[in-house]
Design a protein around this motif. Structure first.
Motif, short mmCIF file in Angstrom:
data_model
loop_
_atom_site.label_atom_id
_atom_site.label_comp_id
_atom_site.label_asym_id
_atom_site.label_seq_id
_atom_site.Cartn_x
_atom_site.Cartn_y
_atom_site.Cartn_z
N UNK A 1 7.17 -0.06 3.81
CA UNK A 1 6.07 0.09 2.85
C UNK A 1 5.65 -1.26 2.30
N UNK A 2 6.61 -2.05 1.89
CA UNK A 2 6.31 -3.39 1.36
C UNK A 2 5.62 -4.25 2.40
N UNK A 3 6.10 -4.25 3.62
CA UNK A 3 5.50 -5.07 4.67
C UNK A 3 4.09 -4.63 5.00
N UNK B 1 0.66 -6.95 4.49
CA UNK B 1 -0.37 -7.11 5.51
C UNK B 1 -1.75 -6.71 4.97
N UNK B 2 -1.80 -5.57 4.29
CA UNK B 2 -3.07 -5.09 3.73
C UNK B 2 -3.57 -6.03 2.64
N UNK B 3 -2.68 -6.47 1.79
CA UNK B 3 -3.06 -7.36 0.69
C UNK B 3 -3.65 -8.66 1.23
N UNK B 4 -3.01 -9.21 2.23
CA UNK B 4 -3.51 -10.46 2.82
C UNK B 4 -4.89 -10.26 3.44
N UNK B 5 -5.08 -9.15 4.13
CA UNK B 5 -6.38 -8.92 4.75
C UNK B 5 -7.45 -8.69 3.69
N UNK C 1 -1.25 4.02 1.71
CA UNK C 1 -0.07 3.22 2.06
C UNK C 1 1.11 4.11 2.38
N UNK C 2 1.29 5.15 1.60
CA UNK C 2 2.38 6.10 1.85
C UNK C 2 2.20 6.76 3.22
N UNK D 1 2.75 -1.02 -6.03
CA UNK D 1 2.25 -2.15 -5.26
C UNK D 1 0.73 -2.23 -5.31
N UNK D 2 0.08 -1.08 -5.15
CA UNK D 2 -1.38 -1.07 -5.01
C UNK D 2 -2.13 -0.95 -6.32
N UNK D 3 -1.50 -0.34 -7.32
CA UNK D 3 -2.14 -0.06 -8.61
C UNK D 3 -3.33 0.88 -8.46
N UNK D 4 -3.34 1.67 -7.42
CA UNK D 4 -4.44 2.59 -7.15
C UNK D 4 -3.87 3.86 -6.53
#
Length: 156
Positions: A56-58, A62-66, A29-30, A19-22
């Motif tokens: 995890x997805x949710x 939330x993080x992606x949107x922010x 996130x984990x 999801x994060x590619x990082x």
């Protein structure tokens, strides 16, 4: 629940990374996912693994949107988990991985997420549908569109 959570951690970590590619963001996130699961628990009658992937997805959404509001999200090509570079084959593999990551980033989020859950995590269509709370037919159509787009991008 703790034993079940320990069993799914490696797969959940790979999912977070997809999801994060990082590596660093995936670890964060984990950690947030595990904290949420331990704090709030799992609803009655729901499989721990499915619920963990959903949480995890949710959290990532939330993080992606922010982040998107603050700035654009960059792909972190830190491949610390890949270990030390040891020869030409490792360099080639890392270059190919970077290219795949860049191509995957061009897919719409819902297609990339679905493709990752099926191909990287090895989840069944039904498990993906339940984790994403979408019909199985939607999973299948997202996969078909993602695969077609990948072929188009690779051949471009």
């Amino acid at each position: 629940m703790t034993d079940q959570l320990m069993d799914i951690l490696p797969g959940l970590r790979r999912f977070a990374w997809s999801l994060t590619q990082s590596v660093h963001d995936a670890d964060d996130l984990l950690q947030a996912t595990v904290e949420r699961l331990l704090k709030k628990g799992v609803p009655e009658g729901v499989e721990v693994a499915r619920w963990a992937y959903t949480v995890c997805r949710n959290l990532w959404i939330d993080e992606y949107r922010s982040r998107r509001v603050r700035k654009s999200v960059d792909v972190d090509t830190d491949l610390a988990d890949a270990g030390q570079i040891d020869g030409e084959n490792d360099v080639q593999a890392q270059m190919e991985l970077k290219q795949v990551m860049q191509i995957m980033q061009q897919l719409p989020e819902e297609q990339r997420l679905t493709l990752t859950m099926v191909t990287v995590q090895g989840m069944s269509y039904l498990d993906v549908a339940e984790a994403l709370e979408i019909p199985v037919g939607t999973v299948m159509s997202r996969l078909a569109r993602a695969r077609s787009k990948l072929v188009e991008l690779v051949n471009a």
